[in-house]
Design a protein around this motif. Structure first.
Motif, PDB file in Angstrom:
ATOM      1  N   LEU A 372       0.913  -1.448  -0.214  1.00 22.68           N
ATOM      2  CA  LEU A 372       0.262   0.035   0.129  1.00 22.68           C
ATOM      3  C   LEU A 372       0.583   1.396  -0.279  1.00 22.68           C
ATOM      4  O   LEU A 372       0.556   2.435  -0.813  1.00 22.68           O
ATOM      5  CB  LEU A 372      -1.210  -0.029   1.126  1.00 22.68           C
ATOM      6  CG  LEU A 372      -1.894  -0.961   1.124  1.00 22.68           C
ATOM      7  CD1 LEU A 372      -3.283  -1.134   1.695  1.00 22.68           C
ATOM      8  CD2 LEU A 372      -2.863  -0.300   0.041  1.00 22.68           C
ATOM      9  N   GLN A 373       2.227   0.660   0.285  1.00 24.88           N
ATOM     10  CA  GLN A 373       3.182   2.547   0.346  1.00 24.88           C
ATOM     11  C   GLN A 373       3.346   2.687  -1.127  1.00 24.88           C
ATOM     12  O   GLN A 373       3.410   3.933  -0.554  1.00 24.88           O
ATOM     13  CB  GLN A 373       4.178   2.315   1.355  1.00 24.88           C
ATOM     14  CG  GLN A 373       5.510   3.815   1.410  1.00 24.88           C
ATOM     15  CD  GLN A 373       4.861   4.501   2.342  1.00 24.88           C
ATOM     16  OE1 GLN A 373       4.801   4.145   3.812  1.00 24.88           O
ATOM     17  NE2 GLN A 373       3.962   5.730   1.981  1.00 24.88           N
ATOM     18  N   GLU A 374       4.229   1.902  -1.397  1.00 29.63           N
ATOM     19  CA  GLU A 374       4.105   1.952  -3.128  1.00 29.63           C
ATOM     20  C   GLU A 374       2.972   2.204  -3.714  1.00 29.63           C
ATOM     21  O   GLU A 374       3.193   2.789  -4.702  1.00 29.63           O
ATOM     22  CB  GLU A 374       4.265  -0.088  -3.716  1.00 29.63           C
ATOM     23  CG  GLU A 374       5.176   0.522  -5.356  1.00 29.63           C
ATOM     24  CD  GLU A 374       5.208  -0.813  -5.840  1.00 29.63           C
ATOM     25  OE1 GLU A 374       5.626  -1.785  -5.044  1.00 29.63           O
ATOM     26  OE2 GLU A 374       5.076  -0.840  -6.854  1.00 29.63           O
ATOM     27  N   ARG A 375       1.680   1.771  -3.643  1.00 30.29           N
ATOM     28  CA  ARG A 375       0.545   2.304  -3.950  1.00 30.29           C
ATOM     29  C   ARG A 375      -0.226   3.543  -3.765  1.00 30.29           C
ATOM     30  O   ARG A 375      -0.561   4.574  -5.196  1.00 30.29           O
ATOM     31  CB  ARG A 375      -0.759   1.406  -3.957  1.00 30.29           C
ATOM     32  CG  ARG A 375      -0.571   0.252  -4.887  1.00 30.29           C
ATOM     33  CD  ARG A 375      -1.103  -1.318  -4.168  1.00 30.29           C
ATOM     34  NE  ARG A 375      -2.603  -0.748  -5.107  1.00 30.29           N
ATOM     35  CZ  ARG A 375      -3.542  -2.185  -4.747  1.00 30.29           C
ATOM     36  NH1 ARG A 375      -4.096  -2.480  -3.976  1.00 30.29           N
ATOM     37  NH2 ARG A 375      -4.767  -1.869  -5.802  1.00 30.29           N
ATOM     38  N   VAL A 376       0.269   4.267  -2.408  1.00 26.32           N
ATOM     39  CA  VAL A 376       0.208   5.591  -2.537  1.00 26.32           C
ATOM     40  C   VAL A 376       1.254   6.142  -2.808  1.00 26.32           C
ATOM     41  O   VAL A 376       1.011   7.673  -3.521  1.00 26.32           O
ATOM     42  CB  VAL A 376      -0.319   5.658  -0.807  1.00 26.32           C
ATOM     43  CG1 VAL A 376      -0.030   7.432  -0.509  1.00 26.32           C
ATOM     44  CG2 VAL A 376      -0.955   5.599  -0.347  1.00 26.32           C
ATOM     45  N   ASP A 377       2.178   5.719  -2.737  1.00 23.76           N
ATOM     46  CA  ASP A 377       3.469   6.503  -3.546  1.00 23.76           C
ATOM     47  C   ASP A 377       3.428   6.850  -5.151  1.00 23.76           C
ATOM     48  O   ASP A 377       3.645   8.115  -5.266  1.00 23.76           O
ATOM     49  CB  ASP A 377       4.689   5.980  -3.363  1.00 23.76           C
ATOM     50  CG  ASP A 377       5.830   6.205  -1.636  1.00 23.76           C
ATOM     51  OD1 ASP A 377       4.710   7.097  -0.833  1.00 23.76           O
ATOM     52  OD2 ASP A 377       6.296   5.208  -1.764  1.00 23.76           O
ATOM     53  N   PHE A 378       2.420   5.415  -5.840  1.00 23.96           N
ATOM     54  CA  PHE A 378       2.192   6.028  -6.877  1.00 23.96           C
ATOM     55  C   PHE A 378       1.215   7.219  -7.332  1.00 23.96           C
ATOM     56  O   PHE A 378       1.188   7.750  -7.961  1.00 23.96           O
ATOM     57  CB  PHE A 378       2.580   4.876  -7.443  1.00 23.96           C
ATOM     58  CG  PHE A 378       1.489   4.972  -8.957  1.00 23.96           C
ATOM     59  CD1 PHE A 378       2.725   4.946 -10.116  1.00 23.96           C
ATOM     60  CD2 PHE A 378       0.197   4.545  -9.346  1.00 23.96           C
ATOM     61  CE1 PHE A 378       2.227   5.488 -11.424  1.00 23.96           C
ATOM     62  CE2 PHE A 378       0.384   4.767 -11.089  1.00 23.96           C
ATOM     63  CZ  PHE A 378       1.035   4.512 -11.874  1.00 23.96           C
ATOM     64  N   THR A 379       0.170   7.027  -6.542  1.00 23.80           N
ATOM     65  CA  THR A 379      -0.749   7.915  -6.535  1.00 23.80           C
ATOM     66  C   THR A 379      -0.419   9.244  -6.286  1.00 23.80           C
ATOM     67  O   THR A 379      -0.328  10.468  -6.731  1.00 23.80           O
ATOM     68  CB  THR A 379      -2.747   7.469  -5.640  1.00 23.80           C
ATOM     69  OG1 THR A 379      -1.789   7.629  -4.132  1.00 23.80           O
ATOM     70  CG2 THR A 379      -3.320   6.327  -6.364  1.00 23.80           C
TER      71      THR A 379
END
Ligand SMILES: [Zn+2]
Length: 392
Positions: A372-379
């Motif tokens: 989820l950290q990676e996904r939030v960083d992406f957004t």
């Protein structure tokens, strides 16, 4: 809770609770125990000679070849379920309840469990004989014909899952919130998805967790939203989640997954074909049966299948994570709402007690989605549409 910084929004994941970390650590231990158990149990049936005894009992009492297969399958399944029940009760009932994630009563859990076992028995009785007929008829090429049969069965199951299987467990129907449905349908038509493909499923009586997914194939392909997700998220957040699922739909991820599954089936059947005679020769006296075409060999196939699936899981999960990243990007391209997307991930993290920063081992061997950290960083960092509309 949320803060906006810069062009693509800047959502921060709140501090992770002690409960989430406990859930994560105990989940890792549980996963290891489950893997060991799923290898140990078929091995136990082989090494104690139980499988051979069940096999000769079935041959004596079964009136014909198929009759003995039915008898073996039913008695093996019953014993297998009985031995595994404590672990399944812990992982499916006691553990999620103790973390406040599940609302199921013990009787509701047993009803679901019973339906699952019943389905498994029906499928075993319908399909397992095909592989034993091939083992008998074609000792050298059974792995090839067997994998073709496995692929055909997989294809059939993919089509019927949303119409025959899933409705046995939950109520599926059109979306209840008509205003929200209209907004989703507008987004769907922009993505080129026809009407009648969005479903809501009643999960709020049994769980507090949130989810949405794409299921089915061809005419049965659909996007399903858990009602818990609709209750907990705002409209822009739901639209991003649906946009993500539309990504899976439009980018034909079901089809690509099926192609990969077909390749994997061929590979695993071939490996089983190469390994099983060696194991049989090595442990023949302990196993108590002498031919792979004997139904008593079922736990041997089960053991090898579990082992090879576990060995190929990192590749399968890597491919899954690539598709999830593509779907995230698609969702943002559809909605252009990075703030809502990041917030949706935070809500998923909190409601599902997910560790946003799992360790490398968990990502490698267990994660079908990027962290989820990676996904939030992406957004937070992906917004080419904003750059296009405001060039330097
Ligand atoms: Zn997804």
């Amino acid at each position: 809770m949320f803060e906006i910084l810069g062009q693509c929004a800047h959502v921060q994941i709140p501090e992770v609770s002690e409960e989430t970390l406990r859930f994560y650590r105990s989940g890792t231990i549980l996963w290891v125990v489950q893997q060991i158990w799923s290898l140990f149990l078929p091995w136990l049936f082989l090494m104690t000679g139980w499988s051979a005894k069940l096999g000769s009992f079935a041959e004596k009492k079964g009136k014909c070849w198929y009759g003995s297969i039915v008898l073996y399958l039913l008695s093996f399944l019953a014993l297998y379920q009985l031995f595994s029940l404590p672990l399944w009760m812990y992982s499916g009932y006691f553990r999620p309840r103790s973390y406040g994630l599940s609302l199921q009563s013990l009787s509701q859990w047993f009803v679901h469990y019973g339906k699952g076992v019943f389905l498994l028995a029906i499928m075993a009785l319908a399909f397992v004989w095909i592989f034993y007929a091939l083992l008998k008829k074609s000792p050298k090429r059974w792995w090839f014909y067997g994998s073709l049969a496995g692929i055909a069965i997989g294809f059939f199951m993919m089509i019927v899952q949303p119409i025959w299987i899933d409705p046995l467990f939950n109520d599926f129907g059109p979306m209840k919130d008509k205003e929200l449905e209209q907004q989703i349908l507008t987004l769907a038509s922009q993505a080129g998805i026809d009407q009648g493909r969005i479903y809501e499923v009643n999960k709020s009586q049994e769980t507090k967790m949130l989810n949405a997914y794409v299921v089915g194939f061809g005419h049965t392909k659909r996007i399903v939203l858990w009602d818990t997700l609709i209750q907990e998220m705002s409209t822009p957040q739901i639209l991003f989640v649906v946009g993500h699922e539309m990504g899976h739909y439009v980018l034909h991820h079901m089809w690509w997954s099926f192609c990969y599954f077909s390749f994997l089936t061929l590979l695993i059947f071939y490996m089983i074909y190469r390994c099983s005679p060696w194991l049989l020769r090595r442990f023949q006296s302990r196993f108590g049966f002498f031919h792979l075409s004997s139904i008593a060999s079922l736990p041997l196939f089960l053991f090898l299948f579990t082992f090879l699936s576990l060995a190929t899981d990192p590749l399968s999960l890597f491919i899954s994570r690539v598709m999830e990243r593509q779907a995230d990007r698609f969702g943002l391209d559809m909605t252009h709402d990075n703030q809502a997307a990041g917030e949706a991930f935070v809500i998923l993290q909190q409601k599902n007690l997910a560790n946003p920063r799992p360790d490398k081992f968990t990502i490698f061997w267990r994660s079908s989605h990027p962290s989820l950290q990676e996904r939030v960083d992406f957004t937070n960092s992906y917004c080419p549409y904003n750059l296009k509309s405001s060039p330097k």
